[in-house]
Design a protein around this motif. Structure first.
Motif, PDB file in Angstrom:
ATOM      1  N   TYR A 197      -9.184   0.802  38.228  1.00 47.09           N
ATOM      2  CA  TYR A 197      -9.192  -0.352  37.339  1.00 47.09           C
ATOM      3  C   TYR A 197     -10.603  -0.478  36.645  1.00 47.09           C
ATOM      4  CZ  TYR A 197      -8.768  -5.151  35.507  1.00 47.09           C
ATOM      5  OH  TYR A 197      -8.873  -6.304  34.820  1.00 47.09           O
ATOM      6  N   TRP A 198     -10.421  -0.439  35.286  1.00 41.01           N
ATOM      7  CA  TRP A 198     -11.970  -0.542  34.642  1.00 41.01           C
ATOM      8  C   TRP A 198     -11.477  -1.297  33.337  1.00 41.01           C
ATOM      9  CZ3 TRP A 198     -16.351   0.335  36.363  1.00 41.01           C
ATOM     10  CH2 TRP A 198     -17.427   0.292  35.499  1.00 41.01           C
ATOM     11  N   PRO A 199     -12.167  -2.480  33.079  1.00 41.89           N
ATOM     12  CA  PRO A 199     -11.593  -3.402  31.947  1.00 41.89           C
ATOM     13  C   PRO A 199     -12.375  -2.999  30.784  1.00 41.89           C
ATOM     14  CG  PRO A 199     -13.039  -4.559  33.251  1.00 41.89           C
ATOM     15  CD  PRO A 199     -12.844  -3.530  34.127  1.00 41.89           C
ATOM     16  N   ALA A 200     -11.741  -3.080  29.535  1.00 41.58           N
ATOM     17  CA  ALA A 200     -12.505  -2.734  28.375  1.00 41.58           C
ATOM     18  C   ALA A 200     -13.709  -3.643  28.043  1.00 41.58           C
ATOM     19  CB  ALA A 200     -11.382  -2.875  27.129  1.00 41.58           C
ATOM     20  N   GLN A 201     -13.735  -4.744  28.606  1.00 39.55           N
ATOM     21  CA  GLN A 201     -14.977  -5.611  28.259  1.00 39.55           C
ATOM     22  C   GLN A 201     -16.397  -5.031  28.562  1.00 39.55           C
ATOM     23  OE1 GLN A 201     -12.004  -6.881  29.486  1.00 39.55           O
ATOM     24  NE2 GLN A 201     -11.659  -8.005  28.004  1.00 39.55           N
ATOM     25  N   ALA A 202     -15.993  -3.863  29.690  1.00 43.25           N
ATOM     26  CA  ALA A 202     -17.255  -3.181  30.164  1.00 43.25           C
ATOM     27  C   ALA A 202     -18.097  -2.374  29.249  1.00 43.25           C
ATOM     28  CB  ALA A 202     -16.806  -2.178  31.589  1.00 43.25           C
ATOM     29  N   ASN A 203     -17.414  -1.941  28.389  1.00 46.30           N
ATOM     30  CA  ASN A 203     -17.905  -0.902  27.192  1.00 46.30           C
ATOM     31  C   ASN A 203     -18.620  -2.053  26.296  1.00 46.30           C
ATOM     32  OD1 ASN A 203     -17.227   0.047  24.155  1.00 46.30           O
ATOM     33  ND2 ASN A 203     -18.142   1.511  25.463  1.00 46.30           N
ATOM     34  N   ILE A 204     -18.173  -3.237  26.013  1.00 49.15           N
ATOM     35  CA  ILE A 204     -18.764  -4.190  25.246  1.00 49.15           C
ATOM     36  C   ILE A 204     -20.069  -4.522  26.187  1.00 49.15           C
ATOM     37  CG2 ILE A 204     -18.579  -6.552  24.379  1.00 49.15           C
ATOM     38  CD1 ILE A 204     -15.587  -6.049  24.053  1.00 49.15           C
ATOM     39  N   ALA A 205     -20.187  -4.941  27.152  1.00 55.24           N
ATOM     40  CA  ALA A 205     -21.263  -5.205  28.204  1.00 55.24           C
ATOM     41  C   ALA A 205     -22.272  -4.141  27.844  1.00 55.24           C
ATOM     42  CB  ALA A 205     -20.986  -5.379  29.341  1.00 55.24           C
ATOM     43  N   THR A 221      -7.174   8.313  19.345  1.00 53.66           N
ATOM     44  CA  THR A 221      -7.042   6.999  20.174  1.00 53.66           C
ATOM     45  C   THR A 221      -6.336   7.401  21.262  1.00 53.66           C
ATOM     46  OG1 THR A 221      -7.613   5.603  18.235  1.00 53.66           O
ATOM     47  CG2 THR A 221      -6.842   4.506  20.503  1.00 53.66           C
ATOM     48  N   GLN A 222      -5.118   7.648  21.198  1.00 55.04           N
ATOM     49  CA  GLN A 222      -4.081   7.736  21.920  1.00 55.04           C
ATOM     50  C   GLN A 222      -4.602   8.831  23.223  1.00 55.04           C
ATOM     51  OE1 GLN A 222      -0.491   9.100  20.457  1.00 55.04           O
ATOM     52  NE2 GLN A 222      -0.202   7.077  19.240  1.00 55.04           N
ATOM     53  N   GLY A 223      -5.229  10.036  23.093  1.00 57.73           N
ATOM     54  CA  GLY A 223      -5.673  11.034  23.717  1.00 57.73           C
ATOM     55  C   GLY A 223      -6.955  10.425  24.420  1.00 57.73           C
ATOM     56  N   SER A 224      -7.727   9.648  23.820  1.00 53.64           N
ATOM     57  CA  SER A 224      -9.089   9.640  24.296  1.00 53.64           C
ATOM     58  C   SER A 224      -9.680   8.328  24.872  1.00 53.64           C
ATOM     59  CB  SER A 224     -10.155  10.253  23.051  1.00 53.64           C
ATOM     60  OG  SER A 224      -9.870   9.383  22.263  1.00 53.64           O
ATOM     61  N   ALA A 225      -8.908   7.330  24.660  1.00 50.85           N
ATOM     62  CA  ALA A 225      -9.378   5.789  25.022  1.00 50.85           C
ATOM     63  C   ALA A 225      -9.353   5.901  26.555  1.00 50.85           C
ATOM     64  CB  ALA A 225      -8.311   4.923  24.592  1.00 50.85           C
ATOM     65  N   PHE A 226     -10.073   5.172  27.100  1.00 53.83           N
ATOM     66  CA  PHE A 226     -10.108   4.989  28.669  1.00 53.83           C
ATOM     67  C   PHE A 226      -9.039   4.345  29.313  1.00 53.83           C
ATOM     68  CE2 PHE A 226     -14.782   5.648  27.568  1.00 53.83           C
ATOM     69  CZ  PHE A 226     -15.008   6.511  28.274  1.00 53.83           C
ATOM     70  N   SER A 227      -8.588   4.917  30.343  1.00 56.91           N
ATOM     71  CA  SER A 227      -7.350   4.319  31.046  1.00 56.91           C
ATOM     72  C   SER A 227      -8.165   3.052  31.843  1.00 56.91           C
ATOM     73  CB  SER A 227      -6.617   5.090  31.785  1.00 56.91           C
ATOM     74  OG  SER A 227      -5.940   6.210  31.013  1.00 56.91           O
ATOM     75  N   GLU A 254     -18.094   5.078  32.553  1.00 55.10           N
ATOM     76  CA  GLU A 254     -16.817   5.207  31.792  1.00 55.10           C
ATOM     77  C   GLU A 254     -17.075   6.831  31.301  1.00 55.10           C
ATOM     78  OE1 GLU A 254     -17.486   2.712  28.519  1.00 55.10           O
ATOM     79  OE2 GLU A 254     -16.424   1.042  29.620  1.00 55.10           O
ATOM     80  N   LEU A 255     -18.041   7.423  31.151  1.00 55.06           N
ATOM     81  CA  LEU A 255     -17.855   8.689  30.544  1.00 55.06           C
ATOM     82  C   LEU A 255     -17.664   9.657  31.876  1.00 55.06           C
ATOM     83  CD1 LEU A 255     -21.181   8.930  28.629  1.00 55.06           C
ATOM     84  CD2 LEU A 255     -19.031   8.558  27.658  1.00 55.06           C
ATOM     85  N   GLY A 256     -17.877   9.512  32.807  1.00 58.12           N
ATOM     86  CA  GLY A 256     -17.480  10.260  34.197  1.00 58.12           C
ATOM     87  C   GLY A 256     -16.025  10.532  34.343  1.00 58.12           C
ATOM     88  N   GLN A 257     -15.416   9.222  33.781  1.00 52.67           N
ATOM     89  CA  GLN A 257     -13.900   9.235  34.020  1.00 52.67           C
ATOM     90  C   GLN A 257     -13.450  10.138  33.122  1.00 52.67           C
ATOM     91  OE1 GLN A 257     -12.008   5.018  34.001  1.00 52.67           O
ATOM     92  NE2 GLN A 257     -14.334   4.420  34.457  1.00 52.67           N
ATOM     93  N   LYS A 258     -13.977  10.593  31.966  1.00 50.34           N
ATOM     94  CA  LYS A 258     -13.619  11.499  30.981  1.00 50.34           C
ATOM     95  C   LYS A 258     -13.844  12.811  31.224  1.00 50.34           C
ATOM     96  CE  LYS A 258     -12.766  10.477  27.190  1.00 50.34           C
ATOM     97  NZ  LYS A 258     -11.232  10.855  26.583  1.00 50.34           N
ATOM     98  N   MET A 259     -14.830  13.081  32.280  1.00 50.11           N
ATOM     99  CA  MET A 259     -15.116  14.634  32.502  1.00 50.11           C
ATOM    100  C   MET A 259     -13.784  15.678  32.811  1.00 50.11           C
ATOM    101  SD  MET A 259     -18.034  14.805  31.752  1.00 50.11           S
ATOM    102  CE  MET A 259     -18.693  16.469  32.598  1.00 50.11           C
ATOM    103  N   ASN A 260     -13.736  16.455  32.273  1.00 50.14           N
ATOM    104  CA  ASN A 260     -12.414  17.625  32.591  1.00 50.14           C
ATOM    105  C   ASN A 260     -13.137  18.909  32.154  1.00 50.14           C
ATOM    106  OD1 ASN A 260     -12.080  17.677  29.803  1.00 50.14           O
ATOM    107  ND2 ASN A 260     -10.963  15.662  30.028  1.00 50.14           N
ATOM    108  N   MET A 261     -12.111  19.809  32.213  1.00 49.03           N
ATOM    109  CA  MET A 261     -12.512  21.265  31.943  1.00 49.03           C
ATOM    110  C   MET A 261     -12.387  21.327  30.079  1.00 49.03           C
ATOM    111  SD  MET A 261     -12.889  22.658  34.557  1.00 49.03           S
ATOM    112  CE  MET A 261     -12.975  24.661  34.075  1.00 49.03           C
ATOM    113  N   LYS A 262     -12.085  20.190  29.480  1.00 47.04           N
ATOM    114  CA  LYS A 262     -11.712  20.363  28.091  1.00 47.04           C
ATOM    115  C   LYS A 262     -13.294  20.869  27.414  1.00 47.04           C
ATOM    116  CE  LYS A 262     -10.709  17.886  23.756  1.00 47.04           C
ATOM    117  NZ  LYS A 262     -10.116  16.548  23.243  1.00 47.04           N
ATOM    118  N   VAL A 263     -14.231  20.228  27.842  1.00 44.49           N
ATOM    119  CA  VAL A 263     -15.613  20.506  27.407  1.00 44.49           C
ATOM    120  C   VAL A 263     -16.089  21.867  27.600  1.00 44.49           C
ATOM    121  CG1 VAL A 263     -17.072  19.620  29.217  1.00 44.49           C
ATOM    122  CG2 VAL A 263     -17.939  19.595  26.956  1.00 44.49           C
ATOM    123  N   LEU A 264     -15.611  22.446  28.727  1.00 48.06           N
ATOM    124  CA  LEU A 264     -16.167  23.770  29.278  1.00 48.06           C
ATOM    125  C   LEU A 264     -15.314  24.842  28.254  1.00 48.06           C
ATOM    126  CD1 LEU A 264     -16.064  23.566  33.200  1.00 48.06           C
ATOM    127  CD2 LEU A 264     -17.953  23.480  31.238  1.00 48.06           C
TER     128      LEU A 264
END
Length: 381
Positions: free
Chosen positions: A253-261, A186-192, A77-87
């Protein structure tokens, strides 16, 4: 047969612990899945029912694979969020962020000094036990440098539990005080999660494979929390590479239930580590560890708020990034509160790398000094 029985027992424990997480999540606190699961698993561990005990020991019969699986899911999940923003964040705020990292390590060392002076714990064990390197990394370092691994694990567990049981409630309170801002975040950082199509499923499979391969490499390279860091880096590398080649981001495709698991797996394994024997003969050490950990957490939170004011980073993100609670625990909270989880993971990883790179030589020096002053030290361990 034994393997099947062990798996069935693990699943029963996780299911019961997860029920506690579900009940706490009904309060509206999304991190409640992890906190509730952790608290329920800890209660079961303290009661020590026969069903969940390992043969010949008083520990719960839960395999470490569930912790690794929880970290692996979270890393994807976190890998899907990696971008240049943190740099960009590091480039724009490198001085205060670097100062905070060093300051948090010094605070942890001060906590270790207090533990050494006010308890019967030896000097080396005190400093290794309070080092903010994470519960997964520090016991191994303790064994390598000659510290008491059991005490180090206890002190690290106490700090992680205190952080997990206090920081999420703190940031949840801060988050609910400004719901309008939270909605924007939430709109900008939720996982797609993507759409359930053949192309998206295929990309998901590719990411999982890349995450697994990188995790195996991280294990071989002895990374801290290798299944979290490895899967995160593997997915991030594929995401960035594919985006550069295609000219647009591929959405799996990544369901929200994965984070709960992942929260349930992490909470169950952390909570199940607790048992009454861990506290036998360590009353003074336990009290000092709790008090010093509370002071460390309070100082870190106050410092994080100051850093947030200086840099413009979200207060919640700053608290999660600099809190000495471990990568998986703070990252899970960041994900569920829709904060900048990439920045949180990046700062947590950098701190752990600094701890692992800088402190072992210092620990070995302490070991040499302590053993020289106490000739019977090696025999006593």
């Amino acid at each position: 047969m034994k393997q099947g029985n062990s798996l069935r027992t693990d699943l029963i424990l996780i299911a019961i612990s997860g029920l506690g997480g579900f009940l706490l999540s009904l309060t509206g606190m999304s991190i409640g899945w992890m906190v509730g699961t952790l608290m329920t698993a800890a209660f079961i561990a303290m009661r020590r029912p026969t069903l969940f005990q390992r043969k010949g020991t008083s520990t719960l019969r839960i395999h470490s694979r569930w912790l690794l699986l929880g970290q692996f899911i979270l890393g994807i999940e976190l890998g899907q969020k990696m971008n240049m923003k943190v740099l960009h964040i590091f480039a724009e705020n490198w001085l205060p962020v670097s100062f905070m990292l060093v300051f948090s390590i010094l605070l942890a060392m001060l906590s270790g000094f207090v533990l050494w002076k006010l308890s019967k714990t030896d000097m080396l064990t005190s400093f290794v036990g309070t080092a903010p390197g994470g519960l997964s990394a520090m016991p191994g370092i303790a064994q390598e440098v000659g510290a008491n691994t059991a005490v180090v694990s206890l002190v690290q567990t106490i700090r992680v539990l205190m952080v997990v049981l206090t920081i999420p409630f703190t940031v949840f309170y801060l988050n609910t005080k400004n719901q309008a801002d939270a909605a924007v975040v939430t709109q900008g950082s939720a996982f797609s999660s993507g759409v359930f199509t053949l192309s998206n499923i295929s990309w998901t499979a590719a990411l999982i494979l890349g995450a697994w391969l990188m995790s195996r490499l991280a294990v071989r390279l002895h990374f801290p929390a290798p299944w979290l860091i490895g899967s995160m880096l593997g997915v991030a590398a594929l995401q960035v590479s594919a985006g550069a080649l295609m000219g647009y981001d591929l959405i799996p495709y990544w369901p929200a239930q994965a984070n709960i698991a992942s929260q349930v797996f992490l909470g169950a394994t952390i909570g199940s580590k607790m048992n009454k024997e861990m506290f036998v003969g360590l009353k003074n050490t336990l009290i000092v560890a709790v008090v010093s950990s509370a002071g460390l957490i309070a100082a870190t939170v106050l410092s994080s708020i100051a850093i947030a004011e200086i840099t413009g980073i979200s207060v919640i993100t700053a608290i999660l990034a600099f809190s000495p609670g471990g990568i998986a625990e703070m990252a899970t909270t960041a994900v569920t509160l829709h904060e900048d989880s990439t920045f949180v993971v990046a700062v947590q990883v950098v701190r752990i790398i600094l701890v692992i790179a800088m402190l072992p030589p210092f620990f070995r020096f302490l070991h040499h000094v302590w053993a020289k002053r106490h000739p019977d030290y090696k025999a006593a361990k």
